[in-house]
Design a protein around this motif. Structure first.
Motif, PDB file in Angstrom:
ATOM      1  N   VAL A  31       3.597  -3.588  -6.031  1.00 10.67           N
ATOM      2  CA  VAL A  31       2.385  -2.801  -5.810  1.00 10.67           C
ATOM      3  C   VAL A  31       2.753  -1.434  -5.236  1.00 10.67           C
ATOM      4  CG1 VAL A  31       0.226  -2.657  -4.512  1.00 10.67           C
ATOM      5  CG2 VAL A  31       0.934  -4.835  -5.501  1.00 10.67           C
ATOM      6  N   CYS A  32       3.658  -1.438  -4.246  1.00  7.75           N
ATOM      7  CA  CYS A  32       4.098  -0.177  -3.635  1.00  7.75           C
ATOM      8  C   CYS A  32       4.794   0.710  -4.667  1.00  7.75           C
ATOM      9  CB  CYS A  32       5.049  -0.463  -2.472  1.00  7.75           C
ATOM     10  SG  CYS A  32       4.302  -1.364  -1.100  1.00  7.75           S
ATOM     11  N   ILE A  33       5.638   0.117  -5.486  1.00  7.07           N
ATOM     12  CA  ILE A  33       6.385   0.880  -6.496  1.00  7.07           C
ATOM     13  C   ILE A  33       5.434   1.518  -7.501  1.00  7.07           C
ATOM     14  CG2 ILE A  33       7.992   0.624  -8.432  1.00  7.07           C
ATOM     15  CD1 ILE A  33       9.364  -1.599  -6.714  1.00  7.07           C
ATOM     16  N   THR A  34       4.382   0.809  -7.852  1.00 11.51           N
ATOM     17  CA  THR A  34       3.433   1.324  -8.832  1.00 11.51           C
ATOM     18  C   THR A  34       2.515   2.388  -8.240  1.00 11.51           C
ATOM     19  OG1 THR A  34       3.443  -0.787 -10.043  1.00 11.51           O
ATOM     20  CG2 THR A  34       1.569   0.687 -10.412  1.00 11.51           C
ATOM     21  N   ARG A  35       2.072   2.171  -7.009  1.00 11.40           N
ATOM     22  CA  ARG A  35       1.004   3.013  -6.462  1.00 11.40           C
ATOM     23  C   ARG A  35       1.482   4.190  -5.613  1.00 11.40           C
ATOM     24  NH1 ARG A  35      -4.028  -1.039  -4.877  1.00 11.40           N
ATOM     25  NH2 ARG A  35      -3.947  -2.330  -6.762  1.00 11.40           N
ATOM     26  N   LEU A  36       2.563   4.025  -4.866  1.00  9.09           N
ATOM     27  CA  LEU A  36       2.987   5.098  -3.960  1.00  9.09           C
ATOM     28  C   LEU A  36       3.273   6.414  -4.685  1.00  9.09           C
ATOM     29  CD1 LEU A  36       5.243   3.280  -1.322  1.00  9.09           C
ATOM     30  CD2 LEU A  36       2.916   4.136  -1.042  1.00  9.09           C
ATOM     31  N   PRO A  37       3.992   6.411  -5.813  1.00 13.19           N
ATOM     32  CA  PRO A  37       4.229   7.698  -6.494  1.00 13.19           C
ATOM     33  C   PRO A  37       2.952   8.370  -6.974  1.00 13.19           C
ATOM     34  CG  PRO A  37       5.725   6.018  -7.307  1.00 13.19           C
ATOM     35  CD  PRO A  37       4.695   5.309  -6.485  1.00 13.19           C
ATOM     36  N   ARG A  38       1.888   7.587  -7.162  1.00 19.67           N
ATOM     37  CA  ARG A  38       0.616   8.146  -7.622  1.00 19.67           C
ATOM     38  C   ARG A  38      -0.291   8.542  -6.466  1.00 19.67           C
ATOM     39  NH1 ARG A  38       1.837   3.897 -11.264  1.00 19.67           N
ATOM     40  NH2 ARG A  38       1.694   4.479 -13.466  1.00 19.67           N
ATOM     41  N   GLY A  39       0.153   8.310  -5.244  1.00 17.15           N
ATOM     42  CA  GLY A  39      -0.668   8.624  -4.087  1.00 17.15           C
ATOM     43  C   GLY A  39      -1.840   7.682  -3.901  1.00 17.15           C
ATOM     44  N   GLU A  40      -1.754   6.481  -4.444  1.00 16.84           N
ATOM     45  CA  GLU A  40      -2.841   5.508  -4.357  1.00 16.84           C
ATOM     46  C   GLU A  40      -2.663   4.590  -3.160  1.00 16.84           C
ATOM     47  OE1 GLU A  40      -3.358   5.191  -9.248  1.00 16.84           O
ATOM     48  OE2 GLU A  40      -2.703   3.456  -8.076  1.00 16.84           O
ATOM     49  N   SER A  41      -3.740   3.982  -2.719  1.00 21.47           N
ATOM     50  CA  SER A  41      -3.681   2.998  -1.641  1.00 21.47           C
ATOM     51  C   SER A  41      -2.975   1.741  -2.126  1.00 21.47           C
ATOM     52  CB  SER A  41      -5.100   2.643  -1.177  1.00 21.47           C
ATOM     53  OG  SER A  41      -5.072   1.509  -0.314  1.00 21.47           O
ATOM     54  N   ILE A  42      -2.163   1.163  -1.248  1.00 28.96           N
ATOM     55  CA  ILE A  42      -1.480  -0.078  -1.616  1.00 28.96           C
ATOM     56  C   ILE A  42      -2.330  -1.311  -1.305  1.00 28.96           C
ATOM     57  CG2 ILE A  42       0.810   0.929  -1.338  1.00 28.96           C
ATOM     58  CD1 ILE A  42       0.983  -0.451   1.384  1.00 28.96           C
ATOM     59  N   LEU A  43      -3.511  -1.085  -0.729  1.00 26.81           N
ATOM     60  CA  LEU A  43      -4.388  -2.195  -0.361  1.00 26.81           C
ATOM     61  C   LEU A  43      -5.629  -2.291  -1.251  1.00 26.81           C
ATOM     62  CD1 LEU A  43      -4.284  -1.878   3.536  1.00 26.81           C
ATOM     63  CD2 LEU A  43      -2.919  -3.375   2.076  1.00 26.81           C
ATOM     64  N   PHE A  44      -6.164  -1.154  -1.652  1.00 27.63           N
ATOM     65  CA  PHE A  44      -7.385  -1.132  -2.458  1.00 27.63           C
ATOM     66  C   PHE A  44      -7.182  -0.202  -3.660  1.00 27.63           C
ATOM     67  CE2 PHE A  44      -8.617  -1.760   1.992  1.00 27.63           C
ATOM     68  CZ  PHE A  44      -9.237  -2.984   1.899  1.00 27.63           C
ATOM     69  N   PRO A  45      -7.739  -0.539  -4.818  1.00 25.28           N
ATOM     70  CA  PRO A  45      -8.466  -1.776  -5.118  1.00 25.28           C
ATOM     71  C   PRO A  45      -7.517  -2.964  -5.292  1.00 25.28           C
ATOM     72  CG  PRO A  45      -8.194  -0.482  -7.096  1.00 25.28           C
ATOM     73  CD  PRO A  45      -7.627   0.354  -5.977  1.00 25.28           C
ATOM     74  N   ALA A  46      -8.084  -4.120  -5.585  1.00 20.20           N
ATOM     75  CA  ALA A  46      -7.278  -5.320  -5.815  1.00 20.20           C
ATOM     76  C   ALA A  46      -6.412  -5.137  -7.057  1.00 20.20           C
ATOM     77  CB  ALA A  46      -8.189  -6.531  -5.971  1.00 20.20           C
ATOM     78  N   SER A  47      -5.391  -5.977  -7.170  1.00 21.02           N
ATOM     79  CA  SER A  47      -4.472  -5.881  -8.301  1.00 21.02           C
ATOM     80  C   SER A  47      -5.233  -5.980  -9.624  1.00 21.02           C
ATOM     81  CB  SER A  47      -3.423  -6.992  -8.222  1.00 21.02           C
ATOM     82  OG  SER A  47      -2.609  -6.822  -7.082  1.00 21.02           O
ATOM     83  N   HIS A  48      -4.901  -5.074 -10.539  1.00 19.99           N
ATOM     84  CA  HIS A  48      -5.598  -5.024 -11.815  1.00 19.99           C
ATOM     85  C   HIS A  48      -4.631  -4.565 -12.898  1.00 19.99           C
ATOM     86  CE1 HIS A  48      -5.839  -1.059  -9.910  1.00 19.99           C
ATOM     87  NE2 HIS A  48      -5.809  -0.553 -11.143  1.00 19.99           N
ATOM     88  N   CYS A  49      -5.012  -4.829 -14.128  1.00 16.47           N
ATOM     89  CA  CYS A  49      -4.201  -4.409 -15.270  1.00 16.47           C
ATOM     90  C   CYS A  49      -4.299  -2.900 -15.431  1.00 16.47           C
ATOM     91  CB  CYS A  49      -4.680  -5.119 -16.533  1.00 16.47           C
ATOM     92  SG  CYS A  49      -3.859  -4.530 -18.045  1.00 16.47           S
ATOM     93  N   ARG A  50      -3.166  -2.243 -15.610  1.00 17.32           N
ATOM     94  CA  ARG A  50      -3.158  -0.798 -15.766  1.00 17.32           C
ATOM     95  C   ARG A  50      -3.649  -0.367 -17.142  1.00 17.32           C
ATOM     96  NH1 ARG A  50      -2.431   2.871 -11.465  1.00 17.32           N
ATOM     97  NH2 ARG A  50      -1.899   1.478  -9.742  1.00 17.32           N
ATOM     98  N   SER A  51      -3.698  -1.285 -18.074  1.00 21.73           N
ATOM     99  CA  SER A  51      -4.148  -0.942 -19.424  1.00 21.73           C
ATOM    100  C   SER A  51      -5.657  -1.101 -19.584  1.00 21.73           C
ATOM    101  CB  SER A  51      -3.426  -1.807 -20.463  1.00 21.73           C
ATOM    102  OG  SER A  51      -2.034  -1.546 -20.448  1.00 21.73           O
ATOM    103  N   CYS A  52      -6.203  -2.265 -19.195  1.00 18.23           N
ATOM    104  CA  CYS A  52      -7.636  -2.510 -19.380  1.00 18.23           C
ATOM    105  C   CYS A  52      -8.428  -2.374 -18.091  1.00 18.23           C
ATOM    106  CB  CYS A  52      -7.866  -3.895 -19.981  1.00 18.23           C
ATOM    107  SG  CYS A  52      -7.351  -5.271 -18.905  1.00 18.23           S
ATOM    108  N   ASN A  53      -7.719  -2.155 -16.949  1.00 18.46           N
ATOM    109  CA  ASN A  53      -8.348  -1.925 -15.643  1.00 18.46           C
ATOM    110  C   ASN A  53      -9.165  -3.120 -15.160  1.00 18.46           C
ATOM    111  OD1 ASN A  53      -8.438  -0.056 -13.515  1.00 18.46           O
ATOM    112  ND2 ASN A  53     -10.544   0.526 -14.024  1.00 18.46           N
ATOM    113  N   THR A  54      -8.849  -4.319 -15.649  1.00 20.63           N
ATOM    114  CA  THR A  54      -9.554  -5.528 -15.243  1.00 20.63           C
ATOM    115  C   THR A  54      -8.816  -6.201 -14.093  1.00 20.63           C
ATOM    116  OG1 THR A  54     -10.233  -5.845 -17.553  1.00 20.63           O
ATOM    117  CG2 THR A  54     -10.511  -7.710 -16.054  1.00 20.63           C
ATOM    118  N   ARG A  55      -9.581  -6.654 -13.111  1.00 24.50           N
ATOM    119  CA  ARG A  55      -8.981  -7.317 -11.957  1.00 24.50           C
ATOM    120  C   ARG A  55      -8.255  -8.586 -12.396  1.00 24.50           C
ATOM    121  NH1 ARG A  55     -11.996  -8.826  -6.220  1.00 24.50           N
ATOM    122  NH2 ARG A  55     -10.218  -9.960  -5.284  1.00 24.50           N
ATOM    123  N   LEU A  56      -7.079  -8.811 -11.829  1.00 18.75           N
ATOM    124  CA  LEU A  56      -6.268  -9.959 -12.223  1.00 18.75           C
ATOM    125  C   LEU A  56      -6.612 -11.176 -11.376  1.00 18.75           C
ATOM    126  CD1 LEU A  56      -2.789  -8.196 -12.550  1.00 18.75           C
ATOM    127  CD2 LEU A  56      -4.356  -8.833 -14.398  1.00 18.75           C
TER     128      LEU A  56
END
Length: 258
Positions: A31-56
Motif C-alpha cells: 500500500v505504501c509503495i503504491t500510494r506514497l509516490p502519488r502523495g495519497e493517504s496510506i489509510l484512506f480510502p480502503a484497498s481497491h483495484c487501480r483499474s476498476c476502482n472497486t473496493r476489494l
C-alpha cells in the motif's frame, strides 16, 4: 524423543506464523509503495483495484494466497495484478523470519524489522518510480534517533549511541553528496539524486558511521555487477544508462546488518 519432536514442531509453527505475519506487513508495505509516490493517504480510502476502482473484499487481500488463487487478476474486472505485490509480501515474510532468527523476540526484533521494512519499501519505490519519498528517509532517520536513545533501556544491542547515530546520518549524507557533486563536475551529468543522499543518511543513522563505508562498498559492488549483467544481456543498456541506486543501497544495508 517425544519432547524434542514437540519442541521442534512448536518452533516450526512459530516460524510459520512469523512468516505469515511478515507477509501481512508486506501487504501494508505494498500500500505504501503504491500510494506514497502519488502523495495519497496510506489509510484512506480502503484497498481497491487501480483499474476498476472497486473496493476489494477481504478474500482478495489474503497475503500471497489471493494472488495465486486469483491467478494474478482482479476479482472484479480481471485486470492483471503486478507480480510486485506477491514478491514484496514474500520478501517481507522472509525478512521477518530472518530478523527473528537473528535477534529473537522482543525490542531488538522490532527495531531491526522496522529498518528492514523501510529499506524494502524505499528500494521498490525507487525501482518503480525513480524517487524516494522523504516520508521514508526523513522519518526513518528520526525513528533511528529515537531508538538510539531507547536502546539501553530496552536492551537493543548492538545499536549505535545517539551521537554515533547522528554521525552516521551526517557521514552517510556527506559522502554521497560529495560523490554526486564530484561525478557531476567530471561528467556534466547527474549521477545520484537527493533521495539517495537522504536514504544513506537514514541508513547511517541506523548503523552508525562505522557501517557506512562497508555498506557503500557492498552497494557499489552489487550495482556494478548488475550493470555488467544488464549490458551483457541487453543491447539497449550501456555505461551511461541510469540505474536506480536505492535498491543497491538497501541491499548493502541488509547484507551488512545480517
Amino acid at each position: 524423543m517425544g519432547e524434542a519432536t514437540a519442541a521442534a514442531a512448536l518452533e516450526l509453527a512459530r516460524e510459520v506464523l512469523l512468516f505469515v505475519f511478515g507477509a501481512c506487513i508486506g501487504s501494508f508495505l505494498n500500500v505504501c509503495i503504491t500510494r506514497l509516490p502519488r502523495g495519497e493517504s496510506i489509510l484512506f480510502p480502503a484497498s481497491h483495484c487501480r483499474s476498476c476502482n472497486t473496493r476489494l473484499p477481504l478474500r482478495a487481500m489474503v497475503p500471497l494466497a489471493s494472488y495465486l488463487l486469483l491467478r494474478a487478476r482482479c476479482i472484479h474486472c480481471s485486470a492483471p495484478i503486478s507480480p510486485r505485490y506477491f514478491l514484496v509480501e514474500l520478501c517481507s515474510g522472509a525478512l521477518t523470519l530472518a530478523c527473528y532468527r537473528r535477534f529473537g523476540p522482543g525490542p531488538p526484533f522490532i527495531a531491526r524489522l522496522s529498518f528492514a521494512g523501510a529499506l524494502l519499501t524505499a528500494a521498490v519505490i525507487d525501482f518503480e518510480t525513480g524517487i524516494i519519498p522523504d516520508v521514508i528517509s526523513v522519518y526513518g532517520t528520526a525513528w533511528a534517533f529515537v531508538l538510539s536513545w531507547c536502546a539501553p533501556a530496552f536492551s537493543i544491542q548492538p545499536w549505535p549511541s545517539p551521537l554515533n547515530s547522528l554521525l552516521g546520518a551526517l557521514f552517510g549524507a556527506g559522502v554521497l553528496l560529495a560523490t554526486a557533486r564530484g561525478y557531476r563536475a567530471v561528467t556534466g551529468r547527474e549521477g545520484l539524486g537527493g533521495g539517495d543522499v537522504k536514504l544513506l543518511a537514514m541508513i547511517g543513522s541506523f548503523v552508525g558511521w562505522e557501517g557506512v563505508p562497508g555498506i557503500l562498498f557492498l552497494s557499489a559492488l552489487s550495482g556494478t555487477l548488475c550493470g555488467i549483467a544488464l549490458m551483457v544481456l541487453r543491447r539497449d543498456v550501456s555505461l551511461t544508462t541510469p540505474l536506480p541506486f536505492a535498491p543497491f543501497l538497501c541491499l548493502g544495508a541488509l547484507l551488512h546488518t545480517s
